[in-house]
Design an enzyme around this catalytic site. Structure first.
Site, PDB file in Angstrom:
ATOM      1  N   LYS A  79     -23.684 -13.495  73.639  1.00  0.00           N
ATOM      2  CA  LYS A  79     -23.965 -14.933  73.545  1.00  0.00           C
ATOM      3  C   LYS A  79     -24.286 -15.455  74.945  1.00  0.00           C
ATOM      4  O   LYS A  79     -23.707 -14.994  75.938  1.00  0.00           O
ATOM      5  CB  LYS A  79     -22.724 -15.616  72.960  1.00  0.00           C
ATOM      6  CG  LYS A  79     -22.842 -17.119  72.763  1.00  0.00           C
ATOM      7  CD  LYS A  79     -21.552 -17.653  72.125  1.00  0.00           C
ATOM      8  CE  LYS A  79     -21.550 -19.152  71.958  1.00  0.00           C
ATOM      9  NZ  LYS A  79     -20.311 -19.652  71.338  1.00  0.00           N
ATOM     10  N   SER A 154     -20.976 -22.363  67.189  1.00  0.00           N
ATOM     11  CA  SER A 154     -22.054 -22.381  68.157  1.00  0.00           C
ATOM     12  C   SER A 154     -22.671 -21.002  68.385  1.00  0.00           C
ATOM     13  O   SER A 154     -23.760 -20.912  68.942  1.00  0.00           O
ATOM     14  CB  SER A 154     -21.536 -22.926  69.492  1.00  0.00           C
ATOM     15  OG  SER A 154     -20.524 -22.066  70.003  1.00  0.00           O
ATOM     16  N   SER A 178     -16.391 -20.989  66.485  1.00  0.00           N
ATOM     17  CA  SER A 178     -17.777 -20.566  66.729  1.00  0.00           C
ATOM     18  C   SER A 178     -18.063 -19.110  66.456  1.00  0.00           C
ATOM     19  O   SER A 178     -19.214 -18.698  66.545  1.00  0.00           O
ATOM     20  CB  SER A 178     -18.170 -20.878  68.169  1.00  0.00           C
ATOM     21  OG  SER A 178     -18.509 -22.231  68.253  1.00  0.00           O
TER      22      SER A 178
HETATM   23  N1  GLN Z   1     -17.863 -26.576  66.172  1.00  0.00           N
HETATM   24  C1  GLN Z   1     -16.804 -26.673  67.128  1.00  0.00           C
HETATM   25  C2  GLN Z   1     -17.210 -27.591  68.263  1.00  0.00           C
HETATM   26  O1  GLN Z   1     -18.299 -28.058  68.235  1.00  0.00           O
HETATM   27  C3  GLN Z   1     -16.418 -25.322  67.639  1.00  0.00           C
HETATM   28  C4  GLN Z   1     -17.301 -24.800  68.704  1.00  0.00           C
HETATM   29  C5  GLN Z   1     -16.827 -23.534  69.325  1.00  0.00           C
HETATM   30  O2  GLN Z   1     -15.941 -22.839  68.805  1.00  0.00           O
HETATM   31  N2  GLN Z   1     -17.365 -23.232  70.463  1.00  0.00           N
HETATM   32  O3  GLN Z   1     -16.475 -27.848  69.154  1.00  0.00           O
END
Ligand code: GLN
Length: 472
Positions: A79, A154, A178
């Site tokens: 990532k 994400s 994410s």
């Molecule tokens: N969707 C969550 C956020 O926007 C989790 C994102 C993540 O785990 N990086 O914070």
């Protein structure tokens, strides 16, 4: 034999060892797949030459009888928040568009030391903030099951990189879901360990008391292997304790009856998509049929989970992201005429809308007049949430939940509705609030879209969790 059928590390390595395929052929296959799937916008950068050079080295070393690493022949995507020395890393942001990592993340270095081959860095929401991969400076990644829909976020690019068959294993990161949520949206296993199990050194920070590196794969066995290689203490991360790392991939799978708690409201809440309620019910039935004890339990804080998560993570993000000031890292506005303008213009032009929204929210909850009411209060609620989950896990082996209340939504549908996005994080953020290990497991499709459920275990019990999932 087709390389596309080699969907596990074991199958891939056996084929290489048997001489039915070379590592170079495998890398070429994946590079072709990346070309064929360009429209899905999975990768920010592809390291074709590097990967082929490393594959050639491995094939030659093998011919000469050298001892190969545990990840020889394994093609990995990372990532775009994981530092890899000499390669760009931008966290999906204009702010870091031209930034080159000066060192390699500890977890990645450990995989490289075992001969993993990095094929490229995958698209993600800017600074890992989002649930649909729509907040990336490079545009949305698309779900291979239906390119009109999001892959989750994400780590959306990470999920599609495996889903679309462009690599074998993906390294993602989880602050609040994410890894599990995109895995579930793309029909994969997605795993986050206990907070501190894997070093965060070289992972671009979002919410430091939540962030963990995790893995996405078609095989829980492959996740167990990646975890056992990358986990453990690190002089660069004081939150990764010196605790023995079990051989997660070698321990016996668990098939003996387990006690699994679940929340009844997740089976009948109108806020959850009917296909997901059905998938959760099916997971419960299947586990019961396999001899496990499924026990409904209650949880008092569902209403507070999302607000607590967003107060605390935006507070931490506002502090973490203050280093991007146009002076030390990344983007500097060409328009600025003095120091203050350099700060304000660089940050206004370098950060996207969602990141700015979260910095504002985080700065507000930390401001002197509101600190106790929001940040201090949320810390206390975090403890209550943790204690109640802990109480359940003192009695039961695992907790079962949906991953997300919604199926992958159409690209563009929710971009103007951040609150709808935040609310959909309800089931994934719990594990991060409490620092617990959790895994998303593919269970069904609603016809054409994948659906998963998740299991959560007690702190440091990722071994038991993966032993169970490997035996399913
Ligand atoms: N969707 C969550 C956020 O926007 C989790 C994102 C993540 O785990 N990086 O914070």
């Amino acid at each position: 034999m087709s390389i596309a059928d080699l969907t596990s590390i074991k199958a891939t390595q056996s084929a290489i060892e048997a001489g039915s395929v070379t590592t170079v052929q495998i890398v070429r296959h994946y590079l072709n797949r990346i070309e064929e799937e360009r429209h899905l916008n999975i990768y920010v950068d592809v390291y074709g030459e590097d990967a082929l050079r490393e594959a050639t080295r491995q094939d030659e070393a093998r011919t000469q009888g050298a001892r190969m690493g545990k990840l020889a022949g394994v093609v990995l995507s990372i990532k775009d928040v994981v530092c890899y020395a000499g390669h760009g890393v931008s966290a999906g942001s204009r702010m870091l568009e031209d930034f080159v990592a000066p060192y390699t993340a500890t977890a990645l270095q450990r995989l490289l030391d075992e001969d993993a081959i990095v094929i490229g860095r995958t698209n993600c929401d800017e600074f890992a903030m989002g649930s649909g991969n729509e907040n990336s400076h490079y545009g949305p990644t698309r779900n291979a099951a239906d390119p009109a829909r999001v892959p989750g976020g994400s780590s959306g690019g990470a999920a599609v990189s495996v889903q679309a068959g462009t690599c074998l294993l993906a390294m993602g990161s989880s602050t609040g879901g994410s890894v599990r949520q995109p895995a579930s949206f793309c029909g994969l296993y997605g795993f986050k360990p206990t907070y501190g199990r894997i070093s965060r050194h070289g992972l671009i920070a979002y919410g430091s008391s939540f962030d963990q590196i995790g893995y996405l794969s078609r095989q829980p066995q492959d996740i167990a292997l990646a975890l056992e290689i990358s986990a453990g203490s690190d002089a660069f991360d004081a939150t990764a304790p010196n605790k023995a790392v079990p051989l997660y991939s070698k321990s016996d799978v668990v098939r003996s009856p387990q006690s699994i708690a679940y929340f009844e409201e997740t089976l009948n809440s109108d806020a959850i998509d009917p296909a997901i309620r059905a998938a959760t019910a099916k997971a419960i039935q299947d586990l019961e049929a396999a001899g496990h004890k499924l026990v409904p339990v209650s949880f008092n804080y569902f209403d507070y989970v999302v607000p607590t998560y967003y107060v605390l993570t935006t507070a931490e993000a506002s502090s973490n992201l203050s280093r991007f000031d146009g002076m030390r890292y990344g983007y500097r506005s060409p328009e600025a005429s003095d120091l203050t303008e350099t700060y304000t213009k660089s940050r206004s032009e370098g950060f996207g809308t969602e990141v700015q929204r979260r910095i504002l929210l985080g700065t507000f909850v930390l401001s002197s007049g509101y600190y106790d009411a929001y940040y201090g209060k949320a810390q206390k609620v975090r403890r209550l949430i943790r204690d109640q989950l802990q109480g359940i896990l003192d009695v039961h082996d695992f907790i079962l939940m949906p991953v997300s209340p919604s199926l992958p939504w159409p690209v563009g549908e929710q971009v103007d509705d951040p609150v709808a996005n935040y609310l959909a994080d309800i089931y994934t953020v719990m594990a991060n609030l409490a620092g617990l290990p959790a895994v998303a497991i593919p269970v069904a499709t609603d016809g054409h879209l994948p659906v998963g459920y998740q299991l959560m275990a007690d702190q440091w019990e990722e071994g038991k969790l993966l032993d169970f999932v490997r035996g399913l």
